[in-house]
Write a protein that holds these residues in place. Structure first.
Motif, PDB file in Angstrom:
ATOM      1  N   PRO A 354     -15.291  27.431  26.203  1.00 10.79           N
ATOM      2  CA  PRO A 354     -15.380  28.893  26.045  1.00 10.79           C
ATOM      3  C   PRO A 354     -16.834  29.365  25.982  1.00 10.79           C
ATOM      4  CG  PRO A 354     -14.712  27.855  23.988  1.00 10.79           C
ATOM      5  CD  PRO A 354     -14.709  26.770  25.026  1.00 10.79           C
ATOM      6  N   VAL A 355     -17.126  30.404  26.748  1.00 12.47           N
ATOM      7  CA  VAL A 355     -18.475  30.966  26.840  1.00 12.47           C
ATOM      8  C   VAL A 355     -18.391  32.463  26.584  1.00 12.47           C
ATOM      9  CG1 VAL A 355     -20.499  31.308  28.312  1.00 12.47           C
ATOM     10  CG2 VAL A 355     -19.161  29.204  28.503  1.00 12.47           C
ATOM     11  N   VAL A 356     -19.296  32.973  25.771  1.00  8.53           N
ATOM     12  CA  VAL A 356     -19.367  34.401  25.474  1.00  8.53           C
ATOM     13  C   VAL A 356     -20.560  34.996  26.212  1.00  8.53           C
ATOM     14  CG1 VAL A 356     -19.735  36.130  23.667  1.00  8.53           C
ATOM     15  CG2 VAL A 356     -18.243  34.186  23.240  1.00  8.53           C
ATOM     16  N   ARG A 357     -20.317  36.076  26.937  1.00  2.00           N
ATOM     17  CA  ARG A 357     -21.394  36.806  27.607  1.00  2.00           C
ATOM     18  C   ARG A 357     -21.954  37.847  26.638  1.00  2.00           C
ATOM     19  NH1 ARG A 357     -22.551  39.542  33.088  1.00  2.00           N
ATOM     20  NH2 ARG A 357     -23.435  41.536  32.438  1.00  2.00           N
ATOM     21  N   GLU A 358     -23.264  37.773  26.399  1.00  2.00           N
ATOM     22  CA  GLU A 358     -23.934  38.682  25.474  1.00  2.00           C
ATOM     23  C   GLU A 358     -24.965  39.503  26.254  1.00  2.00           C
ATOM     24  OE1 GLU A 358     -26.529  38.570  21.291  1.00  2.00           O
ATOM     25  OE2 GLU A 358     -25.757  36.727  22.192  1.00  2.00           O
ATOM     26  N   ASP A 359     -24.701  40.789  26.426  1.00  6.21           N
ATOM     27  CA  ASP A 359     -25.614  41.678  27.152  1.00  6.21           C
ATOM     28  C   ASP A 359     -26.753  42.078  26.226  1.00  6.21           C
ATOM     29  OD1 ASP A 359     -24.302  42.414  29.887  1.00  6.21           O
ATOM     30  OD2 ASP A 359     -22.670  42.504  28.433  1.00  6.21           O
TER      31      ASP A 359
END
Length: 771
Positions: A354-359
């Protein structure tokens, strides 16, 4: 016309002018009805842009188009034109094309940063010679749906610094319009369901599409039971996929005879429509009937539980919370459960992490792994990370992926962790072929081992899509050697506007075309390249220090002018010269690239004060030479300074900001001199020595300074030509200042020291005389 088949790119060059369709917005042009098909043509237009000579990516003019789904023909109308003045010469315009992201171009032939992947863009040249306008068509059959980009620019810039208003550059204009022919009723193939289709004639190919589901490891297309009219053998050509630029990976197979024909794809693009074109190779009026069947091979992904994914959001990447289902919880599993997990792992074709995209900001994204920065990698199935870049605003930066192998975690010294970064679908067979390619995309390979534990990949302008990072442990003697082995790899992935922020010799600039944002590096001090890492023409540190010293210390030539002004009682003029010398010195100290930089305040403030002081110095010098009454002179000083400050705020680099006050002051000076000459009935100034030793040398220095400033400065010689401008202007001021008034005595400190006694004596004499 260039091109070999309807499934390949075709270029049609047309030199004649074509009248442009009215309107600047997308519109449905017309509908064309053919037997069993309905085509709709649409027209998209963008405003023309003025082209620039190329020195960095910001000089390229970008056009952004969106091609709709089911497009069978894309036609670009490229219109280039130039002005009609004598300054307009023959010119060659370079136009670049790319699907999914802005083109990565290198017109100057500079080096890219290390570890950067570069694939040359597809480009054409448009010549503007005798014709004022050139119209060119570019046709693309079966283009990929999505974003398409066009970048246009002129040849390399000459490097000459042109003063705004001194010369009129030739305008070269470029406009790109897009026509698309779209099929509205494309037949859809359902997986596992055979569908009979008919190709009416070779001139009317069959277009069908099939949706590729997520986790599809492979696809197989079968054509069977082919029957041709007129009792002839079947002959067909099957094309899978759409055209993308600069590289296209369409799969083409030719089927002849009545035998079954099939085509297999590994790692087709997930969650996308796949276009299929079937063409008949028979005679003109022969129809062909065929049965089509599409099937997919499913990939069973293995992943951590949903509870683990959500609970990991509230824990650091160093370890799980006490009592949570994390790494600590796995140690309490029984032996039976552990063996069952191993057997289940063998049945999975990939392991999801699982990977979280953080803008973070515009074109700035960080990817965070929920289970920690280190991911386990084995030889049984690849470990997969999803890097989401499908927002449509992520293709204007640079994707950076870094891998770091924990050497102590690998049991086998000769094992290698092979990785692949790909778009649209992942690579699922790294241990078998180690080929970093999918069905329609050539990926970017990486590898780390105990001998080389670090690897970095930089993808410039990544195309809009879902990107995947696949990792797998590979042993040189085969998979059997790696059984039971596992490695830990720390993954860092992020999207940045400019790699390494363009380094110490570059500036990262955010560029905009309508609502689309992208970034580029503007290099200084002779450095070049995409990220300002090419030092082929770079200035040495000594050259940078020399340039800074010349541009700053040359302002000390104002000291003689200040001394002359003070000696002749022109204190206001001396104050202006001091102001100019101070801000010009520190502006040029702040304006330098590289290491030899010193800014005492904001750069824009220093620049404004430098420009203001320069123009006001010329203004007060010419008015001082006019010899008008003091009250009128000081009124003109203040009023002129206020007007100059206003004009500089409107346009700081306009030539009339300097020429306007100069010409107006010259008119006042000439008028005053004529008035004095008529009143005295002889030439003014009357002394020939004043003309020979002061005015003529001062005027000559001023004209030479203007010539150097306007016509000789380039980016390469700026540091010494502009220093010469400082010296000449300051020297001319010392020559042009008029002599002091005759009734004023020179500065005499001895007389000034006895001033009190003298005044007192004068007062007594006046009082005595009155009494």
């Amino acid at each position: 016309t260039r091109g070999s088949s309807p499934a390949t790119l075709k270029l049609l060059w047309v030199g004649a002018a074509l009248q442009r369709a009215p309107g600047s917005h997308p519109s449905n042009c017309c509908a064309l009805s053919l037997p069993d098909s309905l085509y709709v043509s649409e027209y998209f237009s963008q405003s023309a842009q003025k082209l620039s000579f190329y020195s960095w990516y910001g000089n390229a003019k970008l056009f952004h188009f969106h091609v709709p789904e089911d497009t069978v023909l894309l036609r670009w109308l490229l219109q280039a034109s130039r002005g009609k003045g004598p300054e307009c010469t023959d010119m060659e315009i370079t136009v670049h094309f790319r699907y999914g992201a802005p083109p990565v171009i290198n017109p100057l032939g500079t080096r890219f940063p290390a570890n950067a992947t570069v694939r040359p863009s597809y480009n054409i040249s448009i010549a503007l010679s005798s014709a004022v306008q050139n119209t060119t068509f570019v046709n693309v059959t079966t283009p990929a749906a999505g974003d398409w980009f066009i970048a246009a620019h002129l040849p390399e810039a000459a490097g000459r610094i042109e003063v705004k208003g001194f010369s009129t550059p030739c305008p070269y204009m470029f406009q790109a319009d897009m026509f698309v022919l779209r099929l509205t009723d494309t037949p859809v193939l359902e997986p596992g369901v055979a569908v009979s289709q008919t190709i009416a004639s070779p001139a009317k190919p069959l277009h069908v599409k099939v949706f590729v589901p997520k986790h599809a490891a492979g696809m197989r297309l079968e054509l069977r039971n082919c029957v041709a009219s007129e009792q002839k053998a079947c002959a067909m050509r099957v094309v899978l996929g759409s055209i993308t630029l600069p590289q296209s990976f369409q799969k083409i197979v030719t089927c002849t005879g009545n035998v079954n024909c099939s085509l297999a794809l590994d790692s087709p693009p997930w969650e996308k429509w796949l276009q299929i074109v079937v063409e008949s190779l028979g005679t003109a009026n022969a129809s062909v009937s065929v049965e089509m069947l599409a099937s997919f091979t499913a990939c069973r992904p293995g992943s951590t539980s949903s509870f683990l994914n959500f609970s990991s959001l509230n824990q650091s990447q160093t370890g799980p919370r006490p009592g949570s289902a994390g790494a600590a919880g796995s140690s309490v599993l029984s032996a039976g459960e552990a063996s069952r997990n191993v057997s289940e792992q063998r049945s999975f074709c990939l392991q999801n992490q699982p990977v979280v995209r953080e803008d973070l900001d515009v074109v700035s994204v960080r990817y965070r792994l929920l289970n920690g920065p280190s991911v386990p990698v084995n030889s049984l199935s690849p470990t997969l990370l999803l890097l989401n870049l499908n927002t449509g605003m992520d293709s204007g930066g640079s994707l950076v992926v870094s891998l770091l192998l924990n050497k102590t975690s690998v049991n086998l010294a000769n094992a290698t962790v092979v990785a692949c970064v790909s778009a649209a679908s992942p690579v699922l067979s790294l241990n078998a072929t180690q080929n970093c390619s999918t069905a329609f995309f050539q990926g970017y390979p990486l590898s780390v081992s105990t001998s080389s534990a670090e690897a970095t990949l930089i993808v410039l302008y990544p195309q809009t899509d879902d990107w995947f990072l696949s990792l797998q442990l590979v042993c040189p003697k085969g998979q059997g050697e790696c059984n039971g082995a596992e490695g830990k790899v720390t993954v860092f992935a992020y999207l940045t506007p400019c790699f390494n922020d363009c380094g110490p010799y570059g500036q990262c600039s955010l560029l905009r075309r309508h609502g689309y944002l992208y970034a580029g590096c503007s290099c200084k001090a002779g450095w070049g390249g995409w990220s300002c890492t090419d030092d082929t023409k770079a200035q040495s540190v000594g050259a940078q220090n020399l340039a800074t010293l010349l541009l700053t210390l040359s302002n000390l030539m104002f000291l003689p002018a200040i001394a002359v002004a003070v000696y002749r009682y022109y204190l206001v003029e001396a104050s202006v010269y001091t102001y100019t010398m101070f801000f010009s010195t520190f502006y040029h100290a702040c304006d330098q690239p590289g290491v030899a930089v010193m800014c005492i305040m904001d750069y824009d403030t220093l620049q404004y004060c430098d420009f203001l002081g320069s123009v006001v110095s010329i203004w007060v010098t010419i008015l001082c030479m006019a010899r008008v009454k003091k009250i009128l002179k000081y009124v003109l000083f203040v009023l002129g300074t206020l007007l100059i400050a206003m004009s500089l705020q409107l346009d700081r680099r306009g030539v009339w900001n300097m020429m306007g006050p100069c010409l107006f002051a010259l008119v006042i000076m000439i008028t005053a001199w004529v008035y004095h000459g008529v009143k005295r009935r002889h030439c003014y100034p009357s002394s020939w020595k004043r003309w020979v030793f002061y005015l003529l040398p001062g005027i000559t220095l001023a004209f030479i300074a203007i010539s150097v400033y306007a016509f000789m400065e380039t980016n390469e010689n700026y540091y010494y030509t502009h220093s010469i401008w400082h010296v000449l202007v300051a020297s001319s001021v010392a020559f042009l200042l008029p002599p002091r008034d005759k009734h004023k005595k020179p500065w005499a400190w001895s007389q000034k020291l006895t001033c009190r006694y003298q005044i007192c004596q004068n007062d007594r004499e006046e009082l005595y005389a009155v009494t």
